[in-house]
Design an enzyme around this catalytic site. Structure first.
Site, PDB file in Angstrom:
ATOM      1  N   TYR A  31      -6.158   7.826  -3.496  1.00 45.18           N
ATOM      2  CA  TYR A  31      -6.930   7.040  -2.637  1.00 45.18           C
ATOM      3  C   TYR A  31      -5.997   6.007  -2.291  1.00 45.18           C
ATOM      4  O   TYR A  31      -5.782   5.941  -0.847  1.00 45.18           O
ATOM      5  CB  TYR A  31      -8.109   6.283  -3.152  1.00 45.18           C
ATOM      6  CG  TYR A  31      -8.946   5.406  -2.420  1.00 45.18           C
ATOM      7  CD1 TYR A  31      -9.942   6.136  -1.771  1.00 45.18           C
ATOM      8  CD2 TYR A  31      -8.698   4.066  -2.413  1.00 45.18           C
ATOM      9  CE1 TYR A  31     -10.821   5.187  -0.822  1.00 45.18           C
ATOM     10  CE2 TYR A  31      -9.290   3.273  -1.582  1.00 45.18           C
ATOM     11  CZ  TYR A  31     -10.458   3.842  -0.889  1.00 45.18           C
ATOM     12  OH  TYR A  31     -11.209   2.977  -0.002  1.00 45.18           O
TER      13      TYR A  31
ATOM     14  N   SER B  87      -7.911   0.112   3.319  1.00 44.65           N
ATOM     15  CA  SER B  87      -8.358  -0.472   2.254  1.00 44.65           C
ATOM     16  C   SER B  87      -7.485  -1.574   1.339  1.00 44.65           C
ATOM     17  O   SER B  87      -6.107  -1.425   1.705  1.00 44.65           O
ATOM     18  CB  SER B  87      -8.813   0.553   1.024  1.00 44.65           C
ATOM     19  OG  SER B  87      -9.253   0.003  -0.180  1.00 44.65           O
TER      20      SER B  87
END
Ligand code: NAD
Length: 254
Positions: free
Chosen positions: A153, A140
């Site tokens: 995350y 990401s």
């Protein structure tokens, strides 16, 4: 005639994973998708083209036995394995303030997002090696930059970027390993019907991107297909940011 390539995709029943499955099936690949959402899996099977080339499997990407079993089933069904896409993830980055973040939640992010990638590589390598295989791991742009309250995350995705170059060095030259770091990808249209939401973007949402729009699963699928292909034969250990230019834009308050 050459045998079509077989690709195993974790978390392929919705979102980016479903977009990748759609693109690969359309392109003549054989595809196994795994997911933990049974309803989404059966709806994905209805939605995808060329279903004779599709295998759907219930498997938790963070569970070693289930990864082993689903890889085995894929190879038994299609006869070979050429590529793995570890896409499954807890995709909502926001878990609240770090002072209140439970160890359980922290570990849940790490288990699916990062340990899942390790398990795919550990148990998929032997199948991939004879075919000069390719692994694509979904990271990401949050591996590179952050908003508040996203520690678990961000750490899981930063781990993916590091794991990618480590695996590339260990598993080469037979197996290439690359990561993709998507930015904002609109997956509202790619959820199971009960989870679908109307997709509306404000002008500011689009215009803040140097590319002038938010991304789609097809943007990530096109890059994935390239990285899986022999055309990408000289590319390994890399992280490709596909974010419409957002991480290249300098932002100062007016
Ligand atoms: P999504 O929630 O739409 O789809 C994820 C799929 O993975 C779901 O079908 C879910 O059931 C499945 N899944 C979750 N945990 C699993 C597990 N343990 N085992 C197997 N399947 C599991 O999410 P998405 O937005 O399509 O995200 C896909 C990947 O892309 C994730 O790794 C996410 O972190 C990454 N990503 C997404 C974006 C974005 O803007 N959408 C941006 C950057 C990175």
């Amino acid at each position: 005639m050459t045998t079509p390539q077989t690709i195993y995709i974790t978390g392929g029943a919705q979102g980016i994973g479903l977009g990748i499955a759609h693109t690969l099936l359309t392109g003549g690949y054989r595809v196994a998708i795994t997911d933990i959402d049974e309803e989404a899996l059966s709806e994905a099977a209805e939605r995808l083209p060329r279903r004779e080339n599709l295998l759907t499997l219930m498997a938790d990407a963070s569970n070693e036995a289930q990864v082993v079993h689903s890889l085995e089933k894929t190879v038994n069904h299609f006869g070979q394995l050429n590529g793995i896409v570890h896409n499954a993830g807890i995709a909502d980055p926001f878990h609240g303030p770090v002072e209140q973040l439970s160890l359980e939640t922290w570990q849940a992010y790490l288990n699916t997002n990062l340990t899942g990638a390790f398990l795919c590589a550990k148990h998929g390598a032997a199948y991939l090696r004879p075919h000069g295989g390719s692994i694509v791991l979904m990271a990401s742009s949050r591996a590179l930059q952050s908003e508040p309250d996203t520690e678990a995350y961000a750490a899981s995705k930063g781990g993916i970027v590091a794991l990618t170059h480590a695996l590339a060095v260990s598993l080469g030259p037979e197996i290439r390993v690359n990561a993709i770091s998507p930015g904002w990808i609109e997956v509202g249209d790619w959820q199971k019907p009960s989870r679908q939401q109307p997709v509306e973007h404000r002008a500011v949402d689009r215009e803040q991107h140097p590319a002038g729009r938010v991304g789609t699963p097809y943007d990530i699928a096109a890059l994935t297909r390239f990285l899986l292909s022999t055309e990408a034969g000289f590319i390994t250990g890399q992280n490709f940011v596909a974010d419409g230019g957002m991480t290249r834009k300098m932002i100062y308050a007016e």
